[in-house]
Write an enzyme that holds these catalytic residues in place. Structure first.
Site, short mmCIF file in Angstrom:
data_model
loop_
_atom_site.label_atom_id
_atom_site.label_comp_id
_atom_site.label_asym_id
_atom_site.label_seq_id
_atom_site.Cartn_x
_atom_site.Cartn_y
_atom_site.Cartn_z
CB SER A 1 -0.96 -0.04 1.19
OG SER A 1 -1.93 0.97 1.12
CG ASP B 1 -2.60 4.18 -1.43
OD1 ASP B 1 -3.26 4.02 -2.47
OD2 ASP B 1 -2.70 3.42 -0.45
CG ASP C 1 -2.82 -0.39 -2.35
OD1 ASP C 1 -2.90 0.78 -1.93
OD2 ASP C 1 -3.42 -1.34 -1.83
CG ASP D 1 -6.07 0.89 -0.59
OD1 ASP D 1 -5.20 1.78 -0.48
OD2 ASP D 1 -6.10 -0.12 0.14
#
Length: 445
Positions: A101, A240, A242, A244
């Site tokens: 992430s 960010d 990833d 999400d």
């Protein structure tokens, strides 16, 4: 029963340190494949962000899954919510994301989705953990899984994102800057907004495996703030690593956080009669969000910190919208998990409907001063259990006499204690937060 490997958001850690090692990932792939196969024929999607270690772990998971008889479909670099969506559309038993992430490149991790695009149930995670502690056995040769690559995954997800706004919607005339954090949104995000008519300036979309989240994206907003001003843009959008989490910047360069984005989306749905219930925030959500929603007659509840807890609360109440101030925003009317691109599109639609700029729209939410200090600690007993910390927290809470909040909690993904104090007077709030953070540091020494 407590879990040995799975944390609040899958399995995460430093690359090369157990369990974020190739041999563990091989065994994890096998254990997951064995668990999924108990549900019948097994097809598993695997996606990743742009970390260099993703190649290594993708190969290890692929070997483990196929050795258990699972077929594997490789998606390549894709946002985490894209794997959730594609797991549903391909009718897979599960989706796996290789990502840490918003963390730097030397961390990595694994997230699982069910075939419905939701987080795995606890009982399935426990089954995988039990299998991890048993000897690995390979299925007979004729039952080894097959591997294929999905070459049109990006195009499928782009069209899905575009479908979250009404057909015919155009953002023509809107000039935006997007920061892709050199991460998983670097291909799809620019295409989504350009295909919907916006003029797009793109930052941090040249991943090299090492630069993900490196002074860019939603955890480092300075670059985006400067670009919005220099490019004379209407707003900026930061993702960010990833995809999400999303934060925004208005035309003045001011940061618009997840609480404000959540309010904008919820108010828009409420005004159109489509909210369905209330809004779920977290223990970290600003008190101002709760008060602003109350002014509109919108119920608000707080879940534990972590998008999986927000999602669980939404499911239990059959509500549509929830999120965190860090930028996880969940819109169940469109998807099954936090999706940064879709959340950003809902904000743009709300602005378009009201014919307002972001700076004007955000004024409806007046946030209370909130100070958050992260204190790193080593192993051993949690400093939150120390009597002096408990006493000080109670004393500060009493001193604010119902006009503020104190929240001390351990991070679910890092060795940190988060000290948060919120109230009406900023200098008082900062003083209390620094006092508590100093005490936590002292008892952790």
């Amino acid at each position: 029963m407590s879990k040995k490997y799975f944390g609040t958001d899958g399995i995460r850690g430093r690359v090369g340190e157990y369990p974020i090692t190739p041999d563990f990932m091989l065994k994890l792939g096998w254990a997951a494949g064995m668990a999924f196969r108990k549900m019948g024929a097994c097809k598993v999607l695997v996606g990743k962000d742009t970390r260099i270690s993703g190649y290594m772990f993708e190969s290890a998971l692929e070997a483990g899954l196929t050795s258990a008889g699972a077929d594997v479909m490789l998606l390549g670099p894709m946002p985490t919510p894209a794997i959730a969506y594609l797991s549903r559309t391909f009718q897979a038993e599960a989706g796996i994301v290789i990502s840490a992430s918003h963390n730097p490149h030397d961390d990595n991790g694994i997230k699982f989705f069910s075939g419905k695009g939701t987080k795995l149930p606890d009982e399935l995670e426990l089954m995988i953990e039990e299998l991890l502690d048993t000897p690995m056995t390979v299925v007979e040769s004729s039952k080894i899984g097959k591997v294929s690559r999905i070459n049109d995954a990006s195009g499928r997800y782009i069209e899905f994102c575009k479908s979250s706004v009404p057909t015919g919607t155009s953002f023509s005339g809107l000039r935006i800057v997007i920061d892709c954090a050199h991460g998983a949104t670097y291909k799809v995000a620019p295409s989504v907004f350009r295909e919907l008519g916006a003029e797009v300036v793109v930052l941090s979309a040249q991943p090299n495996g090492l630069n993900i989240n490196d002074n860019c994206g939603s955890t480092h907003m300075g670059q985006l703030q400067a670009a919005v001003l220099s490019e004379h843009a209407d707003l900026g959008i930061a993702f960010d690593g990833d995809g999400d989490r999303v934060l925004m910047v208005d035309h003045t360069g001011a940061i618009v956080d997840g609480d404000e984005l959540l309010y904008i989306i919820a108010r828009d749905l409420h005004e159109r009669g489509k909210l369905q219930g209330g809004v779920v925030g977290t223990l970290m959500s600003n008190l101002g969000l709760e008060l602003a929603l109350a002014d509109l007659g919108i119920p608000f509840v707080r879940a534990n910190v972590g998008d999986r807890y927000v999602i669980a609360e939404l499911l239990e109440r059959n509500w549509l919208v929830g999120g965190e101030n860090s930028g996880h925003v969940v819109c169940f009317n469109h998807t099954t998990t936090g999706d940064a691109i879709i959340a950003a599109l809902q904000v743009l639609m709300a602005l378009k409907t009201r014919n307002e700029g972001l700076a004007q729209t955000r004024q409806a939410l007046r946030k209370c001063p909130q100070v958050l200090i992260n204190v790193r600690f080593g192993g051993g007993e949690s400093p939150l259990e120390h009597p002096a910390v408990k006493e000080a927290s109670a004393r500060v809470t009493q001193a604010m006499a119902g006009r503020g909040r104190v929240l001390l909690r351990k991070s679910g993904t890092e060795p940190l204690v988060r000290v948060m104090v919120e109230g009406e007077d900023e200098s008082q709030v900062r003083g209390y937060a620094e006092e508590l953070a100093k005490l936590v540091t002292e008892v952790s020494a």
